[in-house]
Design a protein around this motif. Structure first.
Motif, short mmCIF file in Angstrom:
data_model
loop_
_atom_site.label_atom_id
_atom_site.label_comp_id
_atom_site.label_asym_id
_atom_site.label_seq_id
_atom_site.Cartn_x
_atom_site.Cartn_y
_atom_site.Cartn_z
N ILE A 1 40.27 41.21 49.27
CA ILE A 1 39.13 40.31 49.13
C ILE A 1 38.71 40.29 47.67
CG2 ILE A 1 36.73 39.87 49.83
CD1 ILE A 1 37.40 41.52 52.40
N GLY A 2 38.62 39.11 47.09
CA GLY A 2 38.11 38.96 45.73
C GLY A 2 39.12 39.25 44.64
N LEU A 3 40.40 39.27 44.96
CA LEU A 3 41.43 39.53 43.96
C LEU A 3 42.07 38.21 43.53
CD1 LEU A 3 43.05 42.75 45.44
CD2 LEU A 3 41.35 42.56 43.64
N ASP A 4 41.30 37.43 42.77
CA ASP A 4 41.78 36.10 42.35
C ASP A 4 42.91 36.20 41.33
OD1 ASP A 4 39.87 35.05 44.00
OD2 ASP A 4 38.45 34.67 42.38
N MET A 5 42.84 37.18 40.42
CA MET A 5 43.88 37.43 39.42
C MET A 5 44.13 36.23 38.51
SD MET A 5 44.77 40.52 39.79
CE MET A 5 44.21 41.74 40.96
N SER A 6 43.06 35.53 38.17
CA SER A 6 43.14 34.43 37.21
C SER A 6 41.77 34.21 36.61
CB SER A 6 43.64 33.15 37.89
OG SER A 6 42.62 32.59 38.68
N HIS B 1 34.96 37.99 35.27
CA HIS B 1 34.60 38.94 36.34
C HIS B 1 33.55 38.25 37.20
CE1 HIS B 1 36.53 42.33 34.30
NE2 HIS B 1 35.84 42.07 33.22
N TRP B 2 33.31 38.72 38.39
CA TRP B 2 32.28 38.12 39.24
C TRP B 2 30.91 38.25 38.59
CZ3 TRP B 2 28.34 41.24 40.94
CH2 TRP B 2 28.56 42.61 40.92
N TYR B 3 30.72 39.24 37.71
CA TYR B 3 29.44 39.48 37.05
C TYR B 3 29.41 38.93 35.62
CZ TYR B 3 32.27 43.35 35.35
OH TYR B 3 33.29 44.10 34.81
N GLY B 4 30.48 38.25 35.20
CA GLY B 4 30.56 37.72 33.84
C GLY B 4 31.38 38.64 32.95
N PRO B 5 31.49 38.31 31.67
CA PRO B 5 32.31 39.12 30.76
C PRO B 5 31.66 40.47 30.45
CG PRO B 5 31.29 37.30 29.57
CD PRO B 5 30.96 37.10 31.02
N ASN B 6 32.50 41.47 30.22
CA ASN B 6 32.00 42.76 29.74
C ASN B 6 31.48 42.56 28.33
OD1 ASN B 6 32.84 44.14 32.08
ND2 ASN B 6 34.90 44.38 31.27
N LYS B 7 30.31 43.15 28.04
CA LYS B 7 29.68 42.92 26.74
C LYS B 7 29.45 44.20 25.94
CE LYS B 7 27.52 38.75 28.36
NZ LYS B 7 26.33 38.06 28.77
N TRP B 8 29.84 45.35 26.47
CA TRP B 8 29.62 46.58 25.72
C TRP B 8 30.58 46.66 24.54
CZ3 TRP B 8 31.10 46.69 30.94
CH2 TRP B 8 32.43 46.99 31.17
N PRO B 9 30.31 47.54 23.57
CA PRO B 9 31.21 47.65 22.40
C PRO B 9 32.64 47.95 22.82
CG PRO B 9 29.19 48.90 22.05
CD PRO B 9 29.16 48.43 23.49
N ASN B 10 33.58 47.29 22.19
CA ASN B 10 35.01 47.44 22.49
C ASN B 10 35.36 47.09 23.93
OD1 ASN B 10 35.52 48.38 19.82
ND2 ASN B 10 34.78 50.39 20.46
N ALA B 11 34.59 46.17 24.51
CA ALA B 11 34.81 45.78 25.91
C ALA B 11 36.19 45.16 26.09
CB ALA B 11 33.73 44.80 26.35
N ASN B 12 36.78 45.44 27.22
CA ASN B 12 38.06 44.85 27.57
C ASN B 12 37.83 43.83 28.68
OD1 ASN B 12 40.74 44.30 27.97
ND2 ASN B 12 41.19 46.17 29.07
N ASN B 13 38.13 42.60 28.40
CA ASN B 13 38.05 41.55 29.41
C ASN B 13 39.45 41.04 29.68
OD1 ASN B 13 35.13 41.03 30.00
ND2 ASN B 13 35.09 40.92 27.78
N PRO B 14 39.73 40.67 30.94
CA PRO B 14 41.08 40.26 31.30
C PRO B 14 41.55 39.01 30.56
CG PRO B 14 39.66 40.36 33.24
CD PRO B 14 38.82 40.64 32.06
N ASN B 15 42.85 38.98 30.33
CA ASN B 15 43.50 37.80 29.76
C ASN B 15 44.78 37.55 30.55
OD1 ASN B 15 45.61 39.45 28.69
ND2 ASN B 15 44.28 39.97 26.97
N ASP B 16 45.52 36.55 30.19
CA ASP B 16 46.72 36.17 30.95
C ASP B 16 47.73 37.31 31.06
OD1 ASP B 16 45.80 33.65 31.58
OD2 ASP B 16 46.71 32.71 29.81
N SER B 17 47.89 38.12 30.01
CA SER B 17 48.86 39.22 30.10
C SER B 17 48.37 40.30 31.07
CB SER B 17 49.17 39.81 28.73
OG SER B 17 48.04 40.46 28.18
N ASN B 18 47.04 40.53 31.13
CA ASN B 18 46.52 41.47 32.12
C ASN B 18 46.83 40.98 33.54
OD1 ASN B 18 43.78 41.64 29.99
ND2 ASN B 18 44.99 43.46 30.45
N PHE B 19 46.54 39.70 33.78
CA PHE B 19 46.77 39.15 35.12
C PHE B 19 48.24 39.25 35.51
CE2 PHE B 19 42.81 36.68 34.07
CZ PHE B 19 42.00 37.35 34.96
N LYS B 20 49.13 38.97 34.58
CA LYS B 20 50.56 39.07 34.89
C LYS B 20 50.91 40.49 35.30
CE LYS B 20 55.26 38.43 33.16
NZ LYS B 20 55.73 39.27 34.23
N ARG B 21 50.45 41.46 34.54
CA ARG B 21 50.72 42.87 34.86
C ARG B 21 50.17 43.22 36.24
NH1 ARG B 21 47.70 48.10 32.26
NH2 ARG B 21 48.71 49.63 33.59
#
Length: 140
Positions: free
Chosen positions: A67-72, A78-98
């Motif tokens: 449930i909720g694994l859209d992978m795109s 994210h369901w809550y929006g982008p991570n905003k903390w310092p050095n935050a990692n947000n998904p990109n196309d290479s993450n989704f592929k992996r």
């Protein structure tokens, strides 16, 4: 969550401080494959959904609903929006592929183990498991 009586898990030691009812799991960061040799040691897969799937299989689940694994990025980062903390990692196309590759690489093994996986995220990029709506996947 002291009022929650169910199983509580954490993978970071610092998340356990002061909580005596939380069990620690380990993530094999070098493996994007299911880890089945020891309960509580899961494959990385790059995402918590894969890790939860791995743990459910270790616990003996024979039917798992994703449930909720859209992978795109179609529904947002994210369901809550982008991570905003310092050095935050947000998904990109290479993450989704992996992440998708980790699920797809596990599909045959899961099937051979008699584990039924149903993808209830209709917009999911994970194509290796049958898709059904959540309402259709839960028996009445």
């Amino acid at each position: 969550m002291p009022e929650f009586d169910g199983l509580k898990l954490c993978f970071r030691d610092n998340g356990l401080a002061g909580f005596h009812d939380i069990r620690r799991i380990e993530i094999n960061r070098r493996e994007d494959k299911l880890q089945l040799g020891r309960i509580g040691l899961v494959g990385n897969g790059g995402n918590s959904g894969f890790q939860a799937l791995n743990l459910a299989v270790q616990f003996g689940a024979k039917r798992i609903l994703l449930i909720g694994l859209d992978m795109s990025l179609s529904g947002g980062v994210h369901w809550y929006g982008p991570n905003k903390w310092p050095n935050a990692n947000n998904p990109n196309d290479s993450n989704f592929k992996r992440w998708i590759d980790a699920f797809e690489g596990s599909a045959a093994l899961l099937k051979s183990m008699g584990v039924e996986i149903i993808n209830c995220s209709m917009n999911s990029a994970i194509q290796c498991f049958p898709k059904r709506s959540l309402e259709d996947a839960i028996p009445a």
